[in-house]
Structures are given as structure tokens and as C-alpha cells.
Scaffold this active site. Sequence first.
Site, PDB file in Angstrom:
ATOM      1  N   CYS A   1      -1.408   0.982   7.364  1.00 12.25           N
ATOM      2  CA  CYS A   1      -2.828   0.623   7.489  1.00 12.25           C
ATOM      3  C   CYS A   1      -3.151  -0.650   6.706  1.00 12.25           C
ATOM      4  CB  CYS A   1      -3.731   1.770   7.033  1.00 12.25           C
ATOM      5  SG  CYS A   1      -3.710   3.223   8.093  1.00 12.25           S
ATOM      6  N   ARG A   2      -3.435  -0.493   5.411  1.00 10.30           N
ATOM      7  CA  ARG A   2      -3.982  -1.612   4.636  1.00 10.30           C
ATOM      8  C   ARG A   2      -3.021  -2.773   4.444  1.00 10.30           C
ATOM      9  NH1 ARG A   2      -6.046   1.431  -0.528  1.00 10.30           N
ATOM     10  NH2 ARG A   2      -4.107   2.537  -0.076  1.00 10.30           N
ATOM     11  N   SER A   3      -1.796  -2.520   3.989  1.00  4.40           N
ATOM     12  CA  SER A   3      -0.911  -3.662   3.705  1.00  4.40           C
ATOM     13  C   SER A   3      -0.501  -4.417   4.969  1.00  4.40           C
ATOM     14  CB  SER A   3       0.296  -3.256   2.859  1.00  4.40           C
ATOM     15  OG  SER A   3       1.125  -2.330   3.504  1.00  4.40           O
TER      16      SER A   3
ATOM     17  N   CYS B   1       0.857  -1.185   0.000  1.00  8.59           N
ATOM     18  CA  CYS B   1       0.000   0.000   0.000  1.00  8.59           C
ATOM     19  C   CYS B   1       0.891   1.232   0.000  1.00  8.59           C
ATOM     20  CB  CYS B   1      -0.996  -0.004   1.165  1.00  8.59           C
ATOM     21  SG  CYS B   1      -0.297   0.291   2.797  1.00  8.59           S
TER      22      CYS B   1
ATOM     23  N   ASN C   1       2.330   1.626   4.283  1.00 10.60           N
ATOM     24  CA  ASN C   1       2.604   0.413   5.054  1.00 10.60           C
ATOM     25  C   ASN C   1       2.309   0.604   6.543  1.00 10.60           C
ATOM     26  OD1 ASN C   1       5.404  -1.755   5.840  1.00 10.60           O
ATOM     27  ND2 ASN C   1       3.393  -2.386   5.164  1.00 10.60           N
TER      28      ASN C   1
ATOM     29  N   ASP D   1      -9.557   2.652   1.580  1.00 10.03           N
ATOM     30  CA  ASP D   1      -8.438   3.258   2.299  1.00 10.03           C
ATOM     31  C   ASP D   1      -8.969   3.947   3.557  1.00 10.03           C
ATOM     32  OD1 ASP D   1      -6.233   4.609   3.265  1.00 10.03           O
ATOM     33  OD2 ASP D   1      -5.578   5.294   1.290  1.00 10.03           O
TER      34      ASP D   1
END
Length: 154
Positions: free
Chosen positions: A14-16, A9, A12, A127
Site C-alpha cells: 500500500c503506502r511504500s 512500510c 510493501n 495507513d
Amino acid sequence: MKTKVMFICHGNICRSPMAEFILKDMVRRRGIEDDFVIASSATSREEIWGEVGNPVYPPAQRELAAHGISCEGKRAVQLTKGDYKLYDYLLCMDKNNLRNAKRIVGHDRDNKLRLLLSYAGGGDIADPWYCGNFGRTYADIVRGCEGFLRELGY
């Protein structure tokens, strides 16, 4: 041979990392964790100061913890050109991440770069940095990881 997966993401935080630890939890629960190497990285250096990355964003940590998943010790790292050789799958959270990852790793000759939700009908992972809904992000990632594992025959 282990299946090596890198989630990607923007920062690095939050999402990934959520995807990294969700998939680690899924494979552990299925008893197949020895079949995988799972990591995550950023396309930017915004969350990395010198050589030290920021930890996972607290609301992302809380969302994972609400599902019994720890991301203790994870710090942001940047995707490198060398990661292309190391990983079998480089799974991006959205189209911008995919474009930026291609800039970093170069030509995707082995078709390793994909959107995570390409395994679950397509689209981008929400996101939470912008939408503020970490539950929605969690659900999107679970859907993508379940589709990914199905594709691999798990």
C-alpha cells in the site's frame, strides 16, 4: 551521482509502493528522473510467499490510477541489511516502520532512516489498511514527497 531513495512500510503493498510511484511520477514530470533511483520495501514478509511478493493492493492501484500513475509489475519485497549501503534515504511511513527498519539494517550511523513526513511537518502517513481512506494516504504521501524534493533543492 544519483539520489537513491527507498520507501518503507509494513507489507510493501500500500503506502511504500504508492510513495515509490508517486515520487517516480513527480521526478518524471520535472524532467529529473535520471537523477534518482527510487524503490520500496517492507519490514515484514507477510506479503511475500517464498520469493514472490504480492502485487500492490488493488485499492492502492486504483488510487494511483485515478491520478494517472501506474504501478504495473510491482511486487512486495523485504528490506535487507544491505539496502542501508545501497540507498541514500530510507523513508518510512510511520514510527513502527522506522523502528522495525532499524532492527533490520542495524545502527543508523549515517542518519539515513527518517519518516517521510519529517519533510512536511512531521507525523505518520495514514495507513489505508486500517483507515480505508486511500485518498488521504495519497495526499499525505504527495505532501511528504514534495517536502523531500524541496529539501533536496528541487
